[in-house]
Write a protein that holds these residues in place. Structure first.
Motif, PDB file in Angstrom:
ATOM      1  N   TRP A 115     -12.781  -6.661  -6.649  1.00 45.01           N
ATOM      2  CA  TRP A 115     -12.293  -5.294  -6.463  1.00 45.01           C
ATOM      3  C   TRP A 115     -10.806  -5.222  -6.105  1.00 45.01           C
ATOM      4  CZ3 TRP A 115     -10.517  -4.363  -1.586  1.00 45.01           C
ATOM      5  CH2 TRP A 115     -10.962  -5.232  -0.581  1.00 45.01           C
ATOM      6  N   ALA A 116     -10.227  -6.345  -5.692  1.00 47.54           N
ATOM      7  CA  ALA A 116      -8.793  -6.420  -5.391  1.00 47.54           C
ATOM      8  C   ALA A 116      -8.241  -7.689  -6.025  1.00 47.54           C
ATOM      9  CB  ALA A 116      -8.554  -6.409  -3.883  1.00 47.54           C
ATOM     10  N   MET A 140      -3.726 -11.380   5.149  1.00 49.46           N
ATOM     11  CA  MET A 140      -4.380 -11.217   3.851  1.00 49.46           C
ATOM     12  C   MET A 140      -4.031  -9.835   3.311  1.00 49.46           C
ATOM     13  SD  MET A 140      -8.301 -11.973   2.608  1.00 49.46           S
ATOM     14  CE  MET A 140      -9.144 -10.806   3.641  1.00 49.46           C
ATOM     15  N   LYS A 141      -3.624  -9.785   2.052  1.00 43.25           N
ATOM     16  CA  LYS A 141      -3.210  -8.530   1.413  1.00 43.25           C
ATOM     17  C   LYS A 141      -3.924  -8.373   0.078  1.00 43.25           C
ATOM     18  CE  LYS A 141       1.520  -8.950   3.185  1.00 43.25           C
ATOM     19  NZ  LYS A 141       2.953  -8.955   2.815  1.00 43.25           N
ATOM     20  N   GLY A 142      -4.057  -7.135  -0.347  1.00 48.69           N
ATOM     21  CA  GLY A 142      -4.628  -6.836  -1.652  1.00 48.69           C
ATOM     22  C   GLY A 142      -4.645  -5.339  -1.888  1.00 48.69           C
ATOM     23  N   LYS A 161      -5.881   2.009  -2.869  1.00 51.13           N
ATOM     24  CA  LYS A 161      -5.177   1.770  -1.602  1.00 51.13           C
ATOM     25  C   LYS A 161      -5.015   0.276  -1.340  1.00 51.13           C
ATOM     26  CE  LYS A 161      -6.332   6.074   0.623  1.00 51.13           C
ATOM     27  NZ  LYS A 161      -6.721   6.724   1.871  1.00 51.13           N
ATOM     28  N   ALA A 162      -3.864  -0.055  -0.770  1.00 51.18           N
ATOM     29  CA  ALA A 162      -3.561  -1.439  -0.412  1.00 51.18           C
ATOM     30  C   ALA A 162      -4.018  -1.714   1.012  1.00 51.18           C
ATOM     31  CB  ALA A 162      -2.063  -1.690  -0.534  1.00 51.18           C
ATOM     32  N   TYR A 163      -4.296  -2.965   1.285  1.00 52.67           N
ATOM     33  CA  TYR A 163      -4.617  -3.374   2.643  1.00 52.67           C
ATOM     34  C   TYR A 163      -3.761  -4.572   3.028  1.00 52.67           C
ATOM     35  CZ  TYR A 163      -7.331  -7.408   0.986  1.00 52.67           C
ATOM     36  OH  TYR A 163      -7.706  -8.581   0.397  1.00 52.67           O
ATOM     37  N   GLU A 164      -3.549  -4.704   4.320  1.00 52.18           N
ATOM     38  CA  GLU A 164      -2.854  -5.848   4.897  1.00 52.18           C
ATOM     39  C   GLU A 164      -3.469  -6.082   6.264  1.00 52.18           C
ATOM     40  OE1 GLU A 164       1.593  -7.092   6.478  1.00 52.18           O
ATOM     41  OE2 GLU A 164       1.414  -5.730   4.771  1.00 52.18           O
ATOM     42  N   GLN A 194      -8.055   1.106   5.800  1.00 53.03           N
ATOM     43  CA  GLN A 194      -6.908   0.872   4.917  1.00 53.03           C
ATOM     44  C   GLN A 194      -7.280   1.026   3.448  1.00 53.03           C
ATOM     45  OE1 GLN A 194      -4.237  -2.484   5.681  1.00 53.03           O
ATOM     46  NE2 GLN A 194      -5.142  -2.647   7.733  1.00 53.03           N
ATOM     47  N   ILE A 195      -8.484   0.597   3.071  1.00 57.00           N
ATOM     48  CA  ILE A 195      -8.871   0.705   1.651  1.00 57.00           C
ATOM     49  C   ILE A 195      -9.597   2.012   1.353  1.00 57.00           C
ATOM     50  CG2 ILE A 195      -8.849  -1.779   1.242  1.00 57.00           C
ATOM     51  CD1 ILE A 195     -11.909  -1.764   1.422  1.00 57.00           C
ATOM     52  N   GLY A 196      -9.686   2.894   2.338  1.00 51.73           N
ATOM     53  CA  GLY A 196     -10.234   4.224   2.114  1.00 51.73           C
ATOM     54  C   GLY A 196     -11.730   4.324   2.225  1.00 51.73           C
TER      55      GLY A 196
END
Length: 198
Positions: A115-116, A140-142, A161-164, A194-196
């Motif tokens: 999914w990312a 970790m990011k994606g 949406k991005a996450y970190e 963060q990813i909604g």
């Protein structure tokens, strides 16, 4: 003396904090600041160096862990996971469940990329090593751009949406320089927000 395994198994932030304090109090230096013996270009360049007082075994374990995240995980080189993980590894997850075996762990790691696809770990802000124990923080990011399997046969629509997230991995190593146990810590509430998915 503090029983590190029981602290880790508690899975609590207090337990992890006590582990870090125990490492500092026992003379283990935190691995940040500049040294000439840290990772070089290719993977992890620009990372903090390793502390000078590590044993060859502790240094080897941290180098293996750097390569695990920067090369193997980020590059999805699952055939190389055995370089750092024992076949029968037990992995403890932030939500409290655990899994046994490298094949299940690979399945869990690959899930992030479904999914990312841009999931990556390129930073280790803090490293601690003492004897057979390592503790490493990672960023970790994606970006949630593909449908996410929901575990019930369906999918969650991507939010874009991005996450970190800052995560920590505590590893217990064996004499073959692979981990028999791995404990993963991150804030699931922040991750989901963060990813909604909050």
């Amino acid at each position: 003396m503090i029983d590190r395994r029981s602290l880790i198994r508690s899975g609590s932030a207090a337990g992890f904090g006590a582990l870090a304090l125990a490492a500092v109090n026992s003379g283990t230096e935190l691995a940040y600041g500049s040294t000439t013996d840290g990772p070089t270009s290719g993977f992890g360049s620009g990372q903090p160096g390793y502390p000078a007082n590590l044993s060859p075994q502790e240094r080897r374990q941290l180098r293996i862990f750097d390569e695990l995240d920067f090369e193997v995980f980020t590059g999805q080189k699952w055939d190389r996971l055995g370089e750092s993980h024992a076949r029968n590894i037990r992995v403890h997850h932030p939500d409290g469940h655990f899994t046994d075996g490298i094949d299940k762990h690979i399945e869990d790691l690959a899930w992030f990329f479904l999914w990312a696809p841009d999931t990556r770990i390129l930073e280790h802000p803090l490293r601690v090593a003492t004897n057979q124990l390592t503790a490493v923080t990672s960023v970790m990011k994606g970006t949630f751009t593909k449908p996410m399997p929901n575990g019930k046969g369906g999918f969650i629509k991507p939010t874009g949406k991005a996450y970190e997230i800052l995560m920590a991995t505590v590893g217990i190593w064996n004499r073959h320089n692979t981990m028999d146990e791995e404990y993963l810590f991150w804030d699931n509430q922040s991750f989901n927000a963060q990813i909604g998915l909050d």
